[in-house]
Scaffold this motif. Structure first.
Motif, short mmCIF file in Angstrom:
data_model
loop_
_atom_site.label_atom_id
_atom_site.label_comp_id
_atom_site.label_asym_id
_atom_site.label_seq_id
_atom_site.Cartn_x
_atom_site.Cartn_y
_atom_site.Cartn_z
N MET A 47 0.82 -1.24 0.09
CA MET A 47 -0.08 -0.08 -0.06
C MET A 47 0.98 1.11 0.03
SD MET A 47 -2.64 1.24 2.82
CE MET A 47 -1.36 1.45 3.89
N ILE A 48 1.95 1.26 0.84
CA ILE A 48 2.70 2.47 1.12
C ILE A 48 3.44 2.73 -0.39
CG2 ILE A 48 4.73 3.42 2.07
CD1 ILE A 48 3.78 2.18 4.48
N ALA A 49 3.94 1.62 -0.87
CA ALA A 49 4.56 1.71 -2.24
C ALA A 49 3.81 1.96 -3.39
CB ALA A 49 5.19 0.11 -2.60
N ARG A 50 2.61 1.64 -3.24
CA ARG A 50 1.65 2.40 -4.13
C ARG A 50 1.38 3.83 -4.06
NH1 ARG A 50 0.12 1.31 -9.53
NH2 ARG A 50 -2.02 1.72 -9.87
N VAL A 51 1.35 4.22 -2.75
CA VAL A 51 1.14 5.57 -2.66
C VAL A 51 2.21 6.36 -2.94
CG1 VAL A 51 0.95 7.41 -0.59
CG2 VAL A 51 -0.45 5.34 -0.86
N LEU A 52 3.49 5.86 -2.65
CA LEU A 52 4.72 6.67 -3.08
C LEU A 52 4.84 6.73 -4.61
CD1 LEU A 52 7.19 5.11 -0.76
CD2 LEU A 52 6.36 7.48 -0.47
N GLU A 53 4.44 5.52 -5.28
CA GLU A 53 4.34 5.67 -6.94
C GLU A 53 3.40 6.58 -7.50
OE1 GLU A 53 3.14 2.53 -10.22
OE2 GLU A 53 3.73 1.80 -8.44
N GLN A 54 2.29 6.89 -6.83
CA GLN A 54 1.16 7.69 -7.23
C GLN A 54 1.17 9.06 -6.60
OE1 GLN A 54 -0.26 6.91 -10.10
NE2 GLN A 54 0.63 4.94 -10.14
N MET A 55 2.10 9.45 -5.92
CA MET A 55 2.40 10.41 -5.14
C MET A 55 2.23 11.86 -6.05
SD MET A 55 2.71 11.92 -2.01
CE MET A 55 3.78 10.53 -1.18
N LYS A 56 2.49 12.01 -7.23
CA LYS A 56 2.21 12.99 -7.92
C LYS A 56 0.98 13.19 -8.27
CE LYS A 56 4.26 15.71 -12.08
NZ LYS A 56 5.29 15.51 -13.30
N ALA A 57 0.52 12.10 -8.89
CA ALA A 57 -1.04 12.10 -9.41
C ALA A 57 -1.96 12.32 -8.19
CB ALA A 57 -1.15 10.80 -9.97
N ILE A 58 -1.74 11.81 -6.96
CA ILE A 58 -2.68 12.31 -5.90
C ILE A 58 -2.69 13.85 -5.45
CG2 ILE A 58 -2.81 11.80 -3.26
CD1 ILE A 58 -1.65 8.82 -3.78
N SER A 59 -1.36 14.40 -5.64
CA SER A 59 -1.26 15.62 -5.31
C SER A 59 -1.93 16.49 -6.45
CB SER A 59 0.11 16.06 -5.27
OG SER A 59 0.97 15.57 -4.36
N GLN A 60 -2.05 16.21 -7.70
CA GLN A 60 -2.86 16.74 -8.53
C GLN A 60 -4.14 16.82 -8.47
OE1 GLN A 60 -1.32 15.28 -12.46
NE2 GLN A 60 0.93 16.48 -12.20
N VAL A 61 -4.72 15.55 -8.15
CA VAL A 61 -6.23 15.48 -7.83
C VAL A 61 -6.45 16.16 -6.68
CG1 VAL A 61 -7.90 13.67 -7.44
CG2 VAL A 61 -6.16 13.19 -9.10
N LEU A 62 -5.97 16.08 -5.60
CA LEU A 62 -6.31 16.75 -4.48
C LEU A 62 -6.20 18.40 -4.63
CD1 LEU A 62 -4.74 14.65 -1.52
CD2 LEU A 62 -6.99 14.73 -2.51
N THR A 63 -5.25 18.88 -5.34
CA THR A 63 -5.13 20.28 -5.67
C THR A 63 -6.41 20.78 -6.66
OG1 THR A 63 -2.83 19.97 -5.96
CG2 THR A 63 -3.62 22.00 -6.97
N GLY A 64 -6.95 20.02 -7.33
CA GLY A 64 -8.19 20.38 -8.22
C GLY A 64 -9.35 20.36 -7.34
N ASP A 65 -9.38 19.94 -5.95
CA ASP A 65 -10.63 20.22 -5.15
C ASP A 65 -10.23 21.04 -4.11
OD1 ASP A 65 -12.79 19.85 -3.68
OD2 ASP A 65 -12.81 17.71 -3.72
N ARG A 66 -10.83 22.16 -3.98
CA ARG A 66 -10.32 23.19 -2.96
C ARG A 66 -10.80 22.72 -1.48
NH1 ARG A 66 -14.58 26.80 -1.25
NH2 ARG A 66 -16.52 26.39 -2.47
N HIS A 67 -11.76 21.59 -1.42
CA HIS A 67 -12.25 21.21 0.02
C HIS A 67 -11.12 20.13 0.41
CE1 HIS A 67 -16.08 23.32 -0.18
NE2 HIS A 67 -16.09 22.98 -1.28
#
Length: 280
Positions: A1-21
């Motif tokens: 799970m942690i390896a997957r989060v680290l792998e997708q860290m950039k994508a996760i940040s971009q998705v969360l940036t698009g939602d101000r909440h």
């Protein structure tokens, strides 16, 4: 799970940036550092855990080499480790040392490693080796005597229950070969069982170790004729699973069979269905 989060860290940040909440959930560099530290310490353990949890191959003899590898290499402190990584490694090693600190467990692991032609005495302490050899000698002698007594009892019962062919047809004629055979047998004194067991054990230790990818059970099948008494010890110890994963899989299989709609199954029927599910 942690390896997957680290792998997708950039994508996760971009998705969360698009939602101000959800912008407050964007991982910071401190979060990433913590995840990387945990991943560095625990990722190698998952590979060993998967390997030791198998049930289609010998696993108990791997424990001693794996514990040695973890203590000397995998979980050894590195100069580049963070404080969190060092803390995790130290606690994991302390847990493993405590879990396998029992003397009986250590002796079992030593015997299993000794019976594996891939390792033999490689991971056994020199102080423990005499005790391991003495234990195997005692068990081999007891097993050989039990087998001899059972065969003797079986021959006696067979002779008592079946009529003798010689009694029915008269005394059989002796050949010259039988006379020489009797003479040779009387002149050769049988070795004591303890000496035979000692010689078999020493002969096994002189054989070269096999490759780590080879199957120890296949090796014992081929060399059964050379080490008949030691082969019984191999069957006794190498069949032990290294972890409880096989039994837990069996419980899961039983849970899939005994459902709410099949709660009236008899125990004997459940045993049969579980056996078929695991062996077909």
């Amino acid at each position: 799970m942690i390896a997957r989060v680290l792998e997708q860290m950039k994508a996760i940040s971009q998705v969360l940036t698009g939602d101000r909440h959800a912008r407050s959930l964007i991982p910071t560099w401190q979060d990433a550092e913590v995840l990387e530290s945990i991943h560095k310490a625990l990722h190698p353990l998952s590979e060993f855990t998967d390997a030791l949890s198998g049930e289609e191959y010998v696993s108990i003899s791997y424990l001693k080499p794996v514990l040695h590898l973890l203590a000397t290499s995998v979980l050894a402190e590195d100069a580049e480790d963070t404080d969190l990584t060092r803390s995790i490694k130290t606690k994991v090693l302390a847990y493993l040392n405590d879990k396998y600190s029992d003397l009986n467990t250590q002796e079992l692991l030593d015997v299993a490693s000794f019976m594996d032609p891939r390792f033999k005495t490689q991971y056994i302490s020199a102080d423990n080796l005499p005790a391991i050899k003495a234990r195997l000698k005692t068990e081999m002698v007891e097993s050989a005597r039990r087998t001899h007594n059972q065969e003797k009892r079986s021959r006696t019962e067979t002779a008592q229950n079946s009529p003798s062919a010689q009694a029915s047809w008269g005394k059989a004629k002796k050949t010259l070969g039988s006379l020489f055979k009797t003479s040779a047998a009387s002149s050769a004194l049988p070795l004591p069982l303890e000496d035979v067991v000692e010689a078999e054990l020493n002969s096994y230790l002189l054989t070269p170790v096999i490759d780590g990818e080879d199957d120890p059970l296949a090796w014992w099948k081929v060399h059964n004729i050379h080490f008949p008494r030691l082969c019984k010890m191999a069957r006794k110890y190498l069949c032990v699973p290294a972890t409880s994963a096989p039994s837990e899989r069996l419980f899961s299989t039983g849970g899939n069979i005994v459902t709410c709609t099949r709660s009236s199954l008899k125990p004997a029927k459940v045993d049969m269905l579980v056996f078929l599910a695991k062996n077909l």
